[in-house]
Design an enzyme around this catalytic site. Structure first.
Site, PDB file in Angstrom:
ATOM      1  N   CYS A 157      -3.375  -1.365  -0.702  1.00 46.46           N
ATOM      2  CA  CYS A 157      -4.292  -2.252   0.019  1.00 46.46           C
ATOM      3  C   CYS A 157      -4.336  -1.813   1.473  1.00 46.46           C
ATOM      4  CB  CYS A 157      -3.864  -3.716  -0.099  1.00 46.46           C
ATOM      5  SG  CYS A 157      -2.254  -4.062   0.641  1.00 46.46           S
ATOM      6  N   ASP A 211     -35.453   8.046   4.455  1.00 43.84           N
ATOM      7  CA  ASP A 211     -35.743   9.468   4.611  1.00 43.84           C
ATOM      8  C   ASP A 211     -37.109   9.749   3.976  1.00 43.84           C
ATOM      9  OD1 ASP A 211     -35.224  12.331   4.970  1.00 43.84           O
ATOM     10  OD2 ASP A 211     -34.975  12.348   2.801  1.00 43.84           O
ATOM     11  N   CYS A 258      -1.130  -1.745   3.394  1.00 46.57           N
ATOM     12  CA  CYS A 258      -0.283  -0.564   3.229  1.00 46.57           C
ATOM     13  C   CYS A 258      -0.646   0.498   4.264  1.00 46.57           C
ATOM     14  CB  CYS A 258      -0.433   0.008   1.822  1.00 46.57           C
ATOM     15  SG  CYS A 258       0.150  -1.077   0.505  1.00 46.57           S
TER      16      CYS A 258
END
Length: 752
Positions: free
Chosen positions: A21, A442, A24
């Site tokens: 997670c 784009d 961590c």
């Protein structure tokens, strides 16, 4: 005696394994920053640590510090990323095995436990032992990743969602074992909100709770890990564009050497079909250089001596001698890779709602459970009864519904998206979609087909259209240029039988020539014909000039025997569903922006025909991310839709990146959402589905937290024994899953 200090390197990358997670990542970052003179930044998405201030002889010290914190680390090698890939694959494979075994054992366990626990008349001798044996591998081996993370957290004085998952599994399993071995909680003291005493001996149902919680949590972790694996792929994909070898010219000698040996100022040679290994300036030769991987535009750039050339582009039809100006990390391609990594690192630091809340919720629940036990014992209640109430508090607050809230909605939403041609990579995309205000589109390959087509035939007086097209196609049949392919394709559609050509000659950057039935035929741009002293009539000149529609065309002129035959206008056609897609985006309340490297006139034409609000034209690849950030600085939340390598950095920098699957592999890996369906209506569909999935996740989390807030006081008051707490928690989980399944009803634009 003077001592030469160890050289300090600017930054070292470490591959980090074992993070589950965002908390961590923060723990690894704090561990590395504890080293003297070191500044570290850990990217949870790419599972890498960027460590500055280390000398080469201290890299092992940094690795040891990460391992001491309970995680794995290895110096990152750009040329060989096998360690990090292998670590990720091992983790995914382990989670897959644990999930499979857990699911297989949980199904019979749930059937046996629920039925026999609640219906005493159906119980058989030793039924509790059967349930216990089925549950043991689930709560022990399958749930070990959660227990391991919890033990690691406890060693460092921290908690996470893994802590509450582990405690919930252990408490449910432990209480079931205790009731089976010691008969605890069998005095009938537990009431279901006053509606009656629970069946004696039914506490073994906690095995079902422990097993179900393990299976669902493993499923969520498995799919999360698979999604995160894709986050860093863009870096390797960008690096793969670079040439690995270079043809260096020294005097009259050409030698092929590794690209790393090239230095600024060296002269290198690029043959037709080869990739340009570095940025430089052309000294000799001319060629049509395919820049589509960087610019996204379909027409190769015609380059000649004095023109700049960019590394990663391809010479399609000519030999070039180039003097290198930027090599290695200084090339435009390498800088794009660096920009993409920076953009991804920024997004990877955004923690989910659950990660933020559990840092307070988990310890609060644990402390509350202990206080409840102590309070009831001080009130004169027996330890067995007080402990049962404490377990009720822990179980009723256990994050089964909380843990299911996100992964179930993600799985259903992503599954529904897949059936609609929409691939959502992870929760970052869903979080971003809820606040999008502007969609940047784009042009080439996204709103347009990306393929040139012969749009208009304008023959000179006395010349038939098919005669004009036939002459041009006969010459262009000998070329592989994109314009040549468009002309020959038009001739094939008209069924024109092409005359044989003699003496075909390609003129890079200008056109081609050859003899048809003894007459010289020229096909090329206006400048090419003027060089051959061929007059181009005034009316043909006007066609090149410009109404808005003509501005998007590429003009090809044809001459035979010194006489101008006419003009062929080629255009990159707009996709038929582009206007509908833009209208749908406006209906969702979003602004639209056209972002392209094409000319302002061409971009304005496309925007006018599609009803796009704003045009940003002539934007170079490295500047596209700056254009996105400029919009963000104005307060806009930006979604970017693209398909080319030139869009990769912008896709990563945007709050939400959507890539068209027909585009480059790099664009797909940079994006948060991949659009598979060959229909531009998929763009508003993707945003709509993402928004609805995000709303579902928020609803699930709101219910889970609200349920806990309401149920915890009831459990603390002693009105729920652990059995009823487990049943109520299961009901909460069912409601969360049902709400997530409603995402299957999402319908695409115009029906399903």
């Amino acid at each position: 005696m003077t001592t030469t200090p160890a050289p300090v390197i600017e930054a070292v990358q470490l591959d980090v394994s074992g993070m589950t997670c965002a908390a961590c990542a923060g723990r690894v970052e704090r561990a590395l920053n504890g080293l003297e003179g070191v500044s570290a930044s850990v990217n949870y998405a790419t599972e890498r640590a960027l460590v500055a201030g280390l000398s080469p002889d201290r890299i092992d010290e940094a690795v040891a510090r990460v391992e001491k914190a309970g995680y794995g680390a290895h110096p990152h090698d750009e040329a060989d990323d096998a360690w990090s890939r292998r670590a990720t694959e091992v983790r995914i494979s382990s989670l897959r095995r644990r999930l499979l075994i857990s699911a297989i054992l949980t199904v019979p366990l749930m059937d046996i436990t629920i039925v026999l626990a609640l219906v005493p008349g159906w119980r058989f001798p030793g039924w509790e032992l059967v349930c216990l044996l089925l549950a043991l591998p689930i709560v022990g081996w399958a749930a070990w990743p959660f227990h391991k993370a919890t033990l690691r957290n406890l060693r460092h004085g921290t908690v996470s969602m893994d802590t509450l998952v582990s405690l919930g599994i252990a408490a449910s399993f432990g209480w079931a074992v205790a009731t089976l071995l010691f008969g605890l909680g069998q005095d009938g003291a537990g009431y279901w909100l006053g509606f009656g005493v629970t069946p004696e001996g039914a506490n073994s149902i906690y095995l079902d709770v422990a097993a179900g919680m393990t299976t669902f949590q493993l499923a969520g972790r498995y799919f999360e890990t698979r999604s995160r694996r894709k986050a860093g792929d863009v870096l390797g994909a960008l690096n793969q564009l670079a040439a690995t070898h270079v043809r260096i010219r020294t005097g009259d000698t050409e030698t092929v050497q590794p690209a790393t040996t090239l230095h600024a100022g060296d002269v290198f040679v690029v043959l037709p079909g080869e990739t340009v290994p570095a940025d430089g300036v052309i000294l000799e030769g001319a060629a049509a250089v395919d820049t589509s991987m960087l610019t996204g535009e379909p027409v190769p750039a015609d380059l000649a001596p004095g023109d700049a050339v960019v590394g990663g582009t391809i010479s399609t039809n000519g030999r070039l001698e180039v003097r290198a100006t930027s090599v290695g990390a200084h090339t435009q391609l390498a800088q794009m890779a660096a920009l993409a990594e920076q953009a991804q690192a920024r997004k990877a630091r955004v923690q989910t709602l659950v990660d933020r809340v559990t840092s307070y919720f988990v310890p609060a629940v644990i402390v509350l459970a202990m206080l409840v036990v102590a309070g009831w014992m001080l009130a004169g209640t027996s330890f067995e009864h007080a402990f049962g109430i404490g377990i009720s508090v822990l179980i009723i607050a256990c994050p089964c519904a909380l843990g299911l809230a996100t992964p179930t909605a993600l799985m259903v939403g992503i599954g529904r998206g897949a059936t609609l041609g929409i691939l959502v990579k992870g929760q970052d995309a869903l979080e971003a979609s809820g606040t999008i205000t502007t969609v940047v589109l784009d042009k080439t390959g996204t709103l347009t087909t990306g393929a040139m087509t012969a749009h208009q035939l304008t023959p000179a007086d006395g010349v038939a259209e098919l005669e004009l097209l036939g002459a041009a196609a006969a010459i262009e049949r000998g070329s592989e240029h994109i314009i040549a392919r468009a002309i020959t394709a038009a001739a094939e559609r008209h069924g024109i039988e092409l005359d044989p050509v003699e003496g075909f000659t390609a003129h890079p950057g200008r056109g081609a020539s050859g003899q048809i039935r003894g007459e010289e035929v020229l096909v090329g741009n206006r400048a090419f014909l003027l060089e051959q002293s061929i007059a181009v009539p005034a009316e043909a000149d006007a066609l090149d000039g410009g109404g808005v529609d003509q501005a998007v065309e590429t003009s090809v002129h044809v001459a035979r025997a010194g006489v101008h035959l006419g003009r062929i206008g080629l255009r990159d056609a707009i996709k038929p569903d582009a206007r509908t897609a833009v209208r749908a985006l406006h209906a969702q309340g979003m602004k639209t922006v056209l972002l392209t490297g094409d000319t302002p006139a061409a971009a304005a034409s496309v925007a006018a025909r599609l009803g796009i609000d704003t045009v940003l034209a002539g934007v170079m690849p490295a500047q596209k991310a700056d254009a996105i950030r400029s919009l963000q600085e104005k307060g806009e939340r930006v979604a970017m839709v693209g398909d080319g390598i030139n869009d990769a950095v912008a896709l990563a920098a945007a709050d939400l990146g959507l890539a068209v699957v027909s585009g480059s592999d790099i664009a797909l890996k940079s994006a948060d959402v991949i659009l598979v369906r060959d229909d531009l209506a998929v763009i508003p569909d993707a945003i709509g589905l993402s928004r609805r999935t995000l709303r579902t996740i928020k609803t699930n989390l709101g219910w889970a937290f609200g349920y806990n807030i309401a149920a915890i006081p009831i459990a603390a008051a002693g009105l729920l024994n652990p059995l009823i707490a487990a049943g109520a928690m299961a009901l909460s989980s069912v409601l969360v899953v049902y709400n997530s399944l409603r995402l299957q009803n999402f319908r695409r634009s115009g029906g399903d």
